[in-house]
Design an enzyme around this catalytic site. Sequence first.
Site, PDB file in Angstrom:
ATOM      1  N   ARG A 163       0.807  -1.214   0.000  1.00 54.93           N
ATOM      2  CA  ARG A 163       0.000   0.000   0.000  1.00 54.93           C
ATOM      3  C   ARG A 163       0.845   1.271   0.000  1.00 54.93           C
ATOM      4  O   ARG A 163       0.452   2.290   0.566  1.00 54.93           O
ATOM      5  CB  ARG A 163      -0.969   0.017   1.189  1.00 54.93           C
ATOM      6  CG  ARG A 163      -1.923  -1.161   1.247  1.00 54.93           C
ATOM      7  CD  ARG A 163      -2.858  -1.229   0.052  1.00 54.93           C
ATOM      8  NE  ARG A 163      -3.782  -2.338   0.196  1.00 54.93           N
ATOM      9  CZ  ARG A 163      -3.524  -3.578  -0.218  1.00 54.93           C
ATOM     10  NH1 ARG A 163      -2.383  -3.858  -0.845  1.00 54.93           N
ATOM     11  NH2 ARG A 163      -4.401  -4.540  -0.038  1.00 54.93           N
ATOM     12  N   SER A 236     -11.370  -0.403   2.592  1.00 57.57           N
ATOM     13  CA  SER A 236     -10.610  -0.891   3.741  1.00 57.57           C
ATOM     14  C   SER A 236      -9.916   0.284   4.423  1.00 57.57           C
ATOM     15  O   SER A 236      -9.119   0.985   3.801  1.00 57.57           O
ATOM     16  CB  SER A 236      -9.571  -1.925   3.289  1.00 57.57           C
ATOM     17  OG  SER A 236     -10.207  -3.048   2.719  1.00 57.57           O
ATOM     18  N   GLU A 339      -5.050   3.018   6.351  1.00 54.61           N
ATOM     19  CA  GLU A 339      -4.694   2.952   4.943  1.00 54.61           C
ATOM     20  C   GLU A 339      -5.251   4.181   4.224  1.00 54.61           C
ATOM     21  O   GLU A 339      -4.674   4.680   3.255  1.00 54.61           O
ATOM     22  CB  GLU A 339      -5.258   1.672   4.314  1.00 54.61           C
ATOM     23  CG  GLU A 339      -5.016   1.527   2.829  1.00 54.61           C
ATOM     24  CD  GLU A 339      -5.614   0.253   2.277  1.00 54.61           C
ATOM     25  OE1 GLU A 339      -5.964   0.263   1.088  1.00 54.61           O
ATOM     26  OE2 GLU A 339      -5.740  -0.735   3.021  1.00 54.61           O
TER      27      GLU A 339
END
Length: 345
Positions: A163, A236, A339
């Site tokens: 990520r 998410s 995130e």
Amino acid sequence: MITEIKDFNIRHLNTFRMNVSCGKFIEYDSPSDIPNILTSLPDGNYFHIGGGSNLLFTGDYPGTILHSRILDMETLSVDSSEVLIRAGAGIEMDSLIDQTCSSGLWGLENLSGIPGEVGAAAVQNVGAYGVEAKDVIDTVECYDNEKRTLITLKKEDCEYGYRTSLFKQPANKGRFIITHVTFRLTKNQRPVLDYGHVRSHITDFDSISPMMVRSIIMDMRAEKLPEISIVGSAGSYFKNPVISRADYDILLKAIETNCGTNTTPPHFDMENGVKIPAAWLIEKAGLKGFSMGNAATWHKQPLVIVNKNAKATPEEILALENYIIEEVNSKFGVRLTPEVEHVPN
């Protein structure tokens, strides 16, 4: 063509549906527009968005929001099996995946259903079901605001990690604006089925195709994730933590204390430690379907924070984020990291 609007409400441009505005909104459809736009913003106070799907606007953005409408796409054959797809940064990622799967090309199918655009996918190194964008990216074209020129970066130059990427590093904030991404796909059968029980949904391996895998992924996502056109969210919310093996042993003891004996978390061995699903930790902390004001964790997937009833404020989302972090850390000694990017931060 360049479109410019002052004092623009951007609620419809972020999937969390935060009711915020920006000082100016600029949209463009050609890489050649970028230098002229940046010249008009001498203070450098701008933020570039894609589909707004991995963002939490924590308030009004006083500067300029930029958005790409570069939508051209071309297909280049490498050989009898490999194909290069060069896609404009403003193309919806899932639309591209639908096209490549329909053409029988393998590589992107596991990323089906992830909201957002091509450029943002390359920035975030989006991933799902055992595949990350970096696995199929060949090159990334962008405008380098430091060198004041268009450049092409090979995948190896993009410093991809979980990520993260070169484009997300704090030192490079505002430096790169992606214009095109080229993906290296294949006509050869190359399914990735061993993450998230995808394999168990395959009934006929002889006739497996990219579109079949895409359909399975879409169904699996629909079973546990909210439809962002109906319920605001940023997908998410937390990264899956990767902890050392020593810390994993400590975690097992904390789990035994809080969850009882014979409880083992799902985990994945990594080169630098052990990856634990953040969703599992949040659920075991008793926070699945948990609400604070108008913010809540999704009742089917606690990794997702939702804008309940479309009335949540940024402050409510942030309060729930912090509460989850502290509760999981208190019970399991693991500190979750968002995130989702906070803007402004």
